[in-house]
Write an enzyme that holds these catalytic residues in place. Structure first.
Site, mmCIF file in Angstrom:
data_model
loop_
_atom_site.group_PDB
_atom_site.id
_atom_site.type_symbol
_atom_site.label_atom_id
_atom_site.label_comp_id
_atom_site.label_asym_id
_atom_site.label_seq_id
_atom_site.Cartn_x
_atom_site.Cartn_y
_atom_site.Cartn_z
ATOM 1 N N LYS A 1 21.623 9.696 -73.843
ATOM 2 C CA LYS A 1 21.085 8.588 -73.069
ATOM 3 C C LYS A 1 21.546 8.669 -71.613
ATOM 4 O O LYS A 1 22.619 9.217 -71.327
ATOM 5 C CB LYS A 1 21.601 7.255 -73.635
ATOM 6 C CG LYS A 1 21.094 6.863 -74.997
ATOM 7 C CD LYS A 1 21.746 5.559 -75.424
ATOM 8 C CE LYS A 1 21.319 5.136 -76.813
ATOM 9 N NZ LYS A 1 19.910 4.706 -76.870
ATOM 10 N N ARG B 1 16.745 4.657 -87.503
ATOM 11 C CA ARG B 1 15.826 4.707 -88.651
ATOM 12 C C ARG B 1 16.242 5.782 -89.650
ATOM 13 O O ARG B 1 15.900 5.688 -90.836
ATOM 14 C CB ARG B 1 14.393 4.910 -88.149
ATOM 15 C CG ARG B 1 14.117 6.236 -87.482
ATOM 16 C CD ARG B 1 12.874 6.208 -86.600
ATOM 17 N NE ARG B 1 13.108 5.474 -85.370
ATOM 18 C CZ ARG B 1 12.199 5.324 -84.415
ATOM 19 N NH1 ARG B 1 10.988 5.843 -84.558
ATOM 20 N NH2 ARG B 1 12.487 4.643 -83.321
#
Length: 503
Positions: free
Chosen positions: A282, A356
């Site tokens: 990130k 997920r």
């Protein structure tokens, strides 16, 4: 032994009294008096102000307090004559439940530094308003812990709080339950706000064990060896780059008299204790708040821990999917194929879509082994959820219209807004993979929150399932309303409300 302010967030000792005189007799000499002002009615305010020797008409004419929701007007009292040192007039607007909750939060925030506070609601509040005000006052009175050389230090509100209320049946129980619910939300906040150099998957598992001992919950923990033996490939992949191995935690609440036919609800929480993004790292700005990326697991743990105190009538199992998404020699890579619990294979296309992946393992385990009547997951999952709905509402996806409607209604009642979002089958094709059963992320397609929910649906079987994406609502940029800056604990109140009504 010093108090663990993370597992037991300190809140005021709450009591009720029939009038202001009874509430202030024999107590501290520096009491804050909170007086709600409802549009169209000053009966409670008149009685409370008169009880401390003030002329209500003169006070209202002199200070001209606003009655808009959450507006606070402070009225100082001269010393010597009465233990009340300051009166806080708090606007409640038209007096909806949401108004009472927000006004209570601002009252809690305004009186944080008082040793004792009296909330003079009188006859202005019914049971719903009393519950909302109490929840708001507890939440607004809390500040995030600070870490010192001696560990976590609480920033808390008054030591004592007393509510003056009339005409509410079982007011003591209404207040007690409201404090339990709000304290559960503070537990979720405290866990999420813990720095990630303290909080890793093993630390979260230990917190679950401690809470299990305290609340009579059964707790099972899978370490990295057990995860490998039983085929939890998603957790192992995401956690592979970290020096702190992943964990799966199961926490079980069974109500008194539970039998095999008692309904079972399984709650699954995303527990990424820090998210660097993995090899697809990130940017700095996106990484700063990532200690709260396990907020879903904190919410689930807090909810299950509160079930016994609230006598929730169903069996509730919480699954915490815990991993740190770090960069290291063992990091999973774009192009890897991961085998999840139960054998489904997934092509990795973005290492920063790790939530997920860990949820898929836990959902597949719940479907295969726990036979739930309802399966719900909570996760700070996608930036798309925040783009779509901001900080005030969370998208809810689901396979069952009635379940989604029940959760939306619980959110309306508790003050945590959900917005139903679609699961269009026409989008499913973009998750097809040439090298695995499916891929977990489709770059450049858009609809990120929808695609994440469609991916998770692949692992829930025929269950009644709902997915709460709290990426926006799970964090707050400001200290206002019921939220404090940082982790919010969003979802605790609505899930407890829904569970209490589930049969």
């Amino acid at each position: 032994m010093p108090r663990d302010v993370l597992l037991d967030p300190p809140v005021s000792t709450w009591d009720t009294a029939p009038d202001v005189a009874a509430a202030t007799s024999g107590g501290p000499a520096d009491v804050g008096l909170v007086v709600p002002l409802v549009v169209g009615g000053d009966g409670a305010a008149t009685a409370a102000l008169g009880a401390v020797g003030l002329d209500p008409a003169e006070v209202l004419a002199t200070y001209e307090p606003e009655r808009t929701v959450g507006a606070v007007t402070a009225v100082p009292l001269p010393g010597g004559g009465h233990p009340v040192r300051r009166v806080h007039l708090v606007g409640v607007g038209a007096g909806s439940a949401a108004d009472w909750r927000r006004a209570g939060a601002e009252a809690g925030r305004a009186t944080r530094r008082r040793p004792a506070v009296v909330h003079a609601l009188g006859g202005a509040a019914d049971a719903v308003a009393l519950a909302a005000w109490t929840e708001g006052a507890v939440l607004g009175g809390w500040g995030a812990p600070a870490w010192t050389a001696d560990g976590a230090v609480a920033r808390t509100g008054p030591a004592e709080a007393t509510t003056v209320v009339t005409d509410v049946r079982d007011a003591v129980e209404v207040v007690r339950r409201s404090v339990v619910v709000a304290r559960a939300q503070l537990l979720a906040r405290s866990l999420a706000m813990t720095p990630s150099n303290v909080k890793d998957p093993a630390w979260m598992a230990d917190r679950a064990r401690l809470l299990g001992d305290r609340h009579g919950l059964d707790v099972t923990v899978w370490d990295e060896t057990a995860l490998a033996d039983e085929g939890f490939g998603g957790l192992l992949a995401v956690g592979g780059g970290s020096a702190s191995p992943p964990r799966l935690v199961r926490v079980d609440h069974a109500p008194a008299g539970a039998v095999p036919t008692t309904p079972r609800v399984v709650l699954v929480g995303k527990g990424i204790t820090f998210d660097t993004g993995g090899l697809q790292v990130k940017p700095v700005a996106g990484m700063v708040g990532m200690k709260t990326d396990m907020a879903g697991s904190a919410t689930v743990l807090a909810v299950v821990a509160a079930c016994a105190e609230l006598e929730v009538p169903v069996r509730v199992t919480g699954l915490l999917a815990l991993a740190e998404n770090a960069v290291g020699g063992g990091s999973y890579r774009p192009g890897d194929v991961v085998t999840h619990y139960g054998g489904r294979t997934v092509e990795i296309t973005n290492t920063d879509a790790e939530g997920r992946i860990v949820l898929a393992d836990a959902l597949a385990y719940a479907d295969a082994e726990l036979d739930p009547d309802v399966l719900i997951d909570v996760a700070t999952l996608t930036g798309a959820a925040r783009v779509a709905l901001g900080r005030e509402a969370a998208p809810v996806f689901g396979t069952d219209d009635d379940l989604a409607a029940e959760l939306v209604a619980a959110g309306e009642s508790s003050g945590e807004t959900l917005w139903r979002m679609p699961l269009p089958d026409t989008y499913r094709a973009v998750l097809d993979s040439d090298v695995a059963d499916l891929r977990h992320f489709a770059p450049g397609v858009g609809g990120g929150a929808v695609l994440a929910a469609l991916f998770l649906r692949e692992f829930v079987g025929p269950r009644r399932w709902a997915h709460l994406d709290v990426a926006g609502t799970g964090r707050s940029d400001v200290d206002a309303g019921t939220a404090a800056k940082g982790a919010t604990g969003f979802g605790v109140r609505l899930l407890l409300r829904w569970l209490e009504e589930t049969r």
